[in-house]
Scaffold this active site. Sequence first.
Site, PDB file in Angstrom:
ATOM      1  N   LYS A   1      26.615  46.071  22.473  1.00  0.00           N
ATOM      2  CA  LYS A   1      26.678  44.722  22.667  1.00  0.00           C
ATOM      3  C   LYS A   1      26.230  43.682  21.333  1.00  0.00           C
ATOM      4  O   LYS A   1      25.306  44.647  20.728  1.00  0.00           O
ATOM      5  CB  LYS A   1      25.482  44.398  23.712  1.00  0.00           C
ATOM      6  CG  LYS A   1      26.250  44.981  25.159  1.00  0.00           C
ATOM      7  CD  LYS A   1      25.445  44.794  26.306  1.00  0.00           C
ATOM      8  CE  LYS A   1      25.513  45.636  27.553  1.00  0.00           C
ATOM      9  NZ  LYS A   1      27.090  46.111  27.723  1.00  0.00           N
TER      10      LYS A   1
ATOM     11  N   ASP B   1      31.196  45.165  23.860  1.00  0.00           N
ATOM     12  CA  ASP B   1      31.165  44.807  25.262  1.00  0.00           C
ATOM     13  C   ASP B   1      31.002  43.285  25.434  1.00  0.00           C
ATOM     14  O   ASP B   1      30.770  42.867  24.239  1.00  0.00           O
ATOM     15  CB  ASP B   1      29.976  45.154  25.791  1.00  0.00           C
ATOM     16  CG  ASP B   1      30.030  46.933  26.263  1.00  0.00           C
ATOM     17  OD1 ASP B   1      31.175  47.438  26.146  1.00  0.00           O
ATOM     18  OD2 ASP B   1      28.947  47.182  26.708  1.00  0.00           O
ATOM     19  N   MET B   2      31.611  42.796  26.493  1.00  0.00           N
ATOM     20  CA  MET B   2      31.279  41.433  26.571  1.00  0.00           C
ATOM     21  C   MET B   2      29.849  41.044  27.515  1.00  0.00           C
ATOM     22  O   MET B   2      30.012  41.700  28.553  1.00  0.00           O
ATOM     23  CB  MET B   2      32.611  40.653  27.500  1.00  0.00           C
ATOM     24  CG  MET B   2      32.628  39.091  27.261  1.00  0.00           C
ATOM     25  SD  MET B   2      32.400  38.581  25.597  1.00  0.00           S
ATOM     26  CE  MET B   2      33.977  38.568  25.107  1.00  0.00           C
TER      27      MET B   2
ATOM     28  N   GLN C   1      36.722  39.443  30.867  1.00  0.00           N
ATOM     29  CA  GLN C   1      36.028  39.213  32.199  1.00  0.00           C
ATOM     30  C   GLN C   1      37.069  38.598  33.087  1.00  0.00           C
ATOM     31  O   GLN C   1      37.144  37.427  32.950  1.00  0.00           O
ATOM     32  CB  GLN C   1      34.767  38.867  32.237  1.00  0.00           C
ATOM     33  CG  GLN C   1      33.758  39.828  31.645  1.00  0.00           C
ATOM     34  CD  GLN C   1      32.795  39.014  31.113  1.00  0.00           C
ATOM     35  OE1 GLN C   1      32.592  37.952  30.493  1.00  0.00           O
ATOM     36  NE2 GLN C   1      31.437  39.575  30.798  1.00  0.00           N
TER      37      GLN C   1
ATOM     38  N   ARG D   1      39.561  45.743  26.773  1.00  0.00           N
ATOM     39  CA  ARG D   1      39.189  46.406  27.929  1.00  0.00           C
ATOM     40  C   ARG D   1      38.947  45.220  29.202  1.00  0.00           C
ATOM     41  O   ARG D   1      38.174  44.203  28.798  1.00  0.00           O
ATOM     42  CB  ARG D   1      37.617  47.067  28.013  1.00  0.00           C
ATOM     43  CG  ARG D   1      37.273  47.800  29.317  1.00  0.00           C
ATOM     44  CD  ARG D   1      35.900  47.839  29.243  1.00  0.00           C
ATOM     45  NE  ARG D   1      35.577  48.815  28.429  1.00  0.00           N
ATOM     46  CZ  ARG D   1      34.022  48.907  27.709  1.00  0.00           C
ATOM     47  NH1 ARG D   1      33.253  47.825  27.945  1.00  0.00           N
ATOM     48  NH2 ARG D   1      33.753  50.046  26.948  1.00  0.00           N
TER      49      ARG D   1
ATOM     50  N   GLY E   1      33.583  41.718  35.322  1.00  0.00           N
ATOM     51  CA  GLY E   1      32.481  40.727  35.097  1.00  0.00           C
ATOM     52  C   GLY E   1      31.326  41.099  35.833  1.00  0.00           C
ATOM     53  O   GLY E   1      31.325  41.057  37.093  1.00  0.00           O
ATOM     54  N   ALA E   2      30.355  41.253  34.944  1.00  0.00           N
ATOM     55  CA  ALA E   2      29.072  41.845  35.596  1.00  0.00           C
ATOM     56  C   ALA E   2      27.901  40.952  35.698  1.00  0.00           C
ATOM     57  O   ALA E   2      26.872  41.204  36.377  1.00  0.00           O
ATOM     58  CB  ALA E   2      28.491  43.034  35.057  1.00  0.00           C
TER      59      ALA E   2
ATOM     60  N   THR F   1      37.885  49.354  36.166  1.00  0.00           N
ATOM     61  CA  THR F   1      37.293  49.150  37.362  1.00  0.00           C
ATOM     62  C   THR F   1      37.255  50.265  38.416  1.00  0.00           C
ATOM     63  O   THR F   1      37.889  51.357  38.016  1.00  0.00           O
ATOM     64  CB  THR F   1      38.436  48.240  38.018  1.00  0.00           C
ATOM     65  OG1 THR F   1      38.020  47.827  39.274  1.00  0.00           O
ATOM     66  CG2 THR F   1      39.870  48.963  38.170  1.00  0.00           C
ATOM     67  N   HIS F   2      36.334  50.081  39.351  1.00  0.00           N
ATOM     68  CA  HIS F   2      36.359  51.173  40.515  1.00  0.00           C
ATOM     69  C   HIS F   2      37.052  50.837  41.715  1.00  0.00           C
ATOM     70  O   HIS F   2      36.922  51.610  42.682  1.00  0.00           O
ATOM     71  CB  HIS F   2      34.865  51.402  40.893  1.00  0.00           C
ATOM     72  CG  HIS F   2      34.003  51.635  39.605  1.00  0.00           C
ATOM     73  ND1 HIS F   2      33.382  50.422  38.828  1.00  0.00           N
ATOM     74  CD2 HIS F   2      33.840  52.460  38.859  1.00  0.00           C
ATOM     75  CE1 HIS F   2      32.829  50.613  37.944  1.00  0.00           C
ATOM     76  NE2 HIS F   2      33.065  52.321  37.723  1.00  0.00           N
TER      77      HIS F   2
HETATM   78  C1  LIG Z   1      33.968  51.304  31.683  1.00  0.00           C
HETATM   79  C2  LIG Z   1      33.591  49.805  31.996  1.00  0.00           C
HETATM   80  C3  LIG Z   1      32.912  49.069  31.172  1.00  0.00           C
HETATM   81  C4  LIG Z   1      32.474  47.687  31.538  1.00  0.00           C
HETATM   82  N1  LIG Z   1      32.164  46.773  30.469  1.00  0.00           N
HETATM   83  C5  LIG Z   1      31.630  45.604  30.828  1.00  0.00           C
HETATM   84  C6  LIG Z   1      31.452  44.474  30.018  1.00  0.00           C
HETATM   85  O1  LIG Z   1      31.632  44.747  28.656  1.00  0.00           O
HETATM   86  N2  LIG Z   1      31.064  43.341  30.329  1.00  0.00           N
HETATM   87  C7  LIG Z   1      31.013  43.105  31.869  1.00  0.00           C
HETATM   88  O2  LIG Z   1      30.472  41.834  32.038  1.00  0.00           O
HETATM   89  N3  LIG Z   1      31.270  44.032  32.573  1.00  0.00           N
HETATM   90  C8  LIG Z   1      31.676  45.415  32.451  1.00  0.00           C
HETATM   91  N4  LIG Z   1      31.933  46.262  33.204  1.00  0.00           N
HETATM   92  C9  LIG Z   1      31.425  46.211  34.743  1.00  0.00           C
HETATM   93  C10 LIG Z   1      32.401  45.292  35.552  1.00  0.00           C
HETATM   94  O3  LIG Z   1      32.370  44.059  35.062  1.00  0.00           O
HETATM   95  C11 LIG Z   1      31.960  45.186  37.011  1.00  0.00           C
HETATM   96  O4  LIG Z   1      30.806  44.709  37.176  1.00  0.00           O
HETATM   97  C12 LIG Z   1      31.863  46.586  37.568  1.00  0.00           C
HETATM   98  O5  LIG Z   1      32.980  47.406  37.119  1.00  0.00           O
HETATM   99  C13 LIG Z   1      32.276  46.522  39.005  1.00  0.00           C
HETATM  100  O6  LIG Z   1      33.276  45.900  39.431  1.00  0.00           O
HETATM  101  P1  LIG Z   1      34.540  46.899  40.062  1.00  0.00           P
HETATM  102  O7  LIG Z   1      35.980  46.239  39.096  1.00  0.00           O
HETATM  103  O8  LIG Z   1      34.246  48.232  40.188  1.00  0.00           O
HETATM  104  O9  LIG Z   1      34.931  46.140  41.251  1.00  0.00           O
HETATM  105  P2  LIG Z   1      34.169  46.057  42.594  1.00  0.00           P
HETATM  106  O10 LIG Z   1      34.894  45.368  43.625  1.00  0.00           O
HETATM  107  O11 LIG Z   1      32.807  45.463  42.315  1.00  0.00           O
HETATM  108  O12 LIG Z   1      33.992  47.522  43.311  1.00  0.00           O
HETATM  109  C14 LIG Z   1      34.797  48.383  43.670  1.00  0.00           C
HETATM  110  C15 LIG Z   1      34.303  49.273  44.391  1.00  0.00           C
HETATM  111  O13 LIG Z   1      33.611  50.339  43.295  1.00  0.00           O
HETATM  112  C16 LIG Z   1      32.216  50.889  43.659  1.00  0.00           C
HETATM  113  N5  LIG Z   1      31.295  50.339  42.865  1.00  0.00           N
HETATM  114  C17 LIG Z   1      31.553  49.235  42.110  1.00  0.00           C
HETATM  115  N6  LIG Z   1      30.227  48.991  41.432  1.00  0.00           N
HETATM  116  C18 LIG Z   1      29.361  49.894  41.838  1.00  0.00           C
HETATM  117  C19 LIG Z   1      28.012  50.253  41.610  1.00  0.00           C
HETATM  118  N7  LIG Z   1      27.219  49.224  40.818  1.00  0.00           N
HETATM  119  N8  LIG Z   1      27.574  51.068  42.263  1.00  0.00           N
HETATM  120  C20 LIG Z   1      28.154  51.968  43.174  1.00  0.00           C
HETATM  121  N9  LIG Z   1      29.380  51.895  43.547  1.00  0.00           N
HETATM  122  C21 LIG Z   1      29.988  50.800  43.011  1.00  0.00           C
HETATM  123  C22 LIG Z   1      32.189  50.560  45.223  1.00  0.00           C
HETATM  124  O14 LIG Z   1      32.806  51.617  46.177  1.00  0.00           O
HETATM  125  C23 LIG Z   1      32.997  49.307  45.151  1.00  0.00           C
HETATM  126  O15 LIG Z   1      33.503  48.956  46.675  1.00  0.00           O
HETATM  127  C24 LIG Z   1      32.309  47.340  32.974  1.00  0.00           C
HETATM  128  C25 LIG Z   1      33.003  48.028  33.973  1.00  0.00           C
HETATM  129  C26 LIG Z   1      33.524  49.419  33.368  1.00  0.00           C
HETATM  130  C27 LIG Z   1      34.072  50.414  34.442  1.00  0.00           C
END
Ligand SMILES: Cc1cc2nc3c(=O)[nH]c(=O)nc-3n(C[C@H](O)[C@H](O)[C@H](O)COP(=O)(O)OP(=O)(O)OC[C@H]3O[C@@H](n4cnc5c(N)ncnc54)[C@H](O)[C@@H]3O)c2cc1C
Length: 311
Positions: free
Chosen positions: A102, A136-137, A166, A187, A191-192, A229-230
């Site tokens: 970062k 990272d953002m 994001q 990537r 957004g977190a 994403t998850h």
């Molecule tokens: C490899 C990677 C790098 C990233 N880099 C950045 C970045 O540089 N800047 C940034 O702002 N964000 C970053 N993120 C975080 C991202 O922005 C999201 O906040 C995060 O991935 C949750 O969103 P989602 O797409 O998984 O979807 P969501 O809709 O939030 O989650 C989908 C499903 O995934 C599971 N899940 C998601 N998060 C969690 C958790 N914390 N604990 C348990 N289960 C969970 C749950 O089953 C949920 O229902 C990154 C994420 C990944 C995977």
Amino acid sequence: MIDLVSKTFFHTLAGSQGLKQLASRYAMRRPHSIARRFIAGETVEEACEAARTIEAVGLLQTLYMVGERVATMAEADFATRRYLTLMDRIVAGGIGRNLSLKLTQLGLTIDRATCVDNLRRILDGAGTRDFFIRVDMEDSPFTQVTLDIFETMWQQGYRNAGIVLQSYLPRSVADAKRMNELGARVRLVKGAYKEPRKVAYKNGAAVDAAFIEIMQLLLTEGTYPAIATHDANMIAATRAFAIKRGIARDRYEYQLLHGIRRDLQTELTAHGYRVRVYIPFGGEWFPYFMRRLGERPANVRFVVRSILREH
Ligand SMILES: Cc1cc2nc3c(=O)[nH]c(=O)nc-3n(C[C@H](O)[C@H](O)[C@H](O)COP(=O)(O)OP(=O)(O)OC[C@H]3O[C@@H](n4cnc5c(N)ncnc54)[C@H](O)[C@@H]3O)c2cc1C
């Protein structure tokens, strides 16, 4: 709504020094302590071990040495030197050469020029050692400056770096088009951070719709994008779009966070997709940990259960 409450709750707790001290003492001390679900450990050895375990099952990895918003130039310089030492340890350990960092870790909140110098030191070190560096953002006050610095480095010929966009920021569609023009690797994430309403979509459906729009732009016009994403729906939409357009599996990768949806990680690999796991490690893990907790209301129950078990 409950998502927003959870994010706000953990965002507020993230500012508590007392909680930080308590967490430092308890949340990492045993192999099953709560923070270890999301963070590989505090040492480089633990990180390399986690990376080896991940690679052994056919996944790729990127290591992130946790840290952000350092307060002094000395800390920014220390983080820079640690990234350079980390590269040597990774080379010696024979694991994949991919790092995430970062810019506020390299001094962006103190002095932009110093931050750029630090990033250049890391990119130079990465160039000679054949590493890829993902910037990272962070939260929206840093979006423009992060993109500006990234583009400056790109124009200076640093091509061993990529950026993050994001989908909760409406501006990211235009940013993705710009990165595609440059040929830079993006990537895509949702957004977190806890963002003000005027800069970010608050509605999950809008964030998802933008994610799909940007994913399609990156897959058709971008350079080896990472779909991070998850969310099984976002992954299914990506798979379906790639199949429909005849985009081969080696033209993009999925990325997931260490400790989250391991089932999806292995399932995608089993289907022949490239999957990279983002592995955070190091002593300054508290803000990262709190962001992960805030992402899911169920994590509140998970924390309470873990604390009760620790006692
Ligand atoms: C490899 C990677 C790098 C990233 N880099 C950045 C970045 O540089 N800047 C940034 O702002 N964000 C970053 N993120 C975080 C991202 O922005 C999201 O906040 C995060 O991935 C949750 O969103 P989602 O797409 O998984 O979807 P969501 O809709 O939030 O989650 C989908 C499903 O995934 C599971 N899940 C998601 N998060 C969690 C958790 N914390 N604990 C348990 N289960 C969970 C749950 O089953 C949920 O229902 C990154 C994420 C990944 C995977």
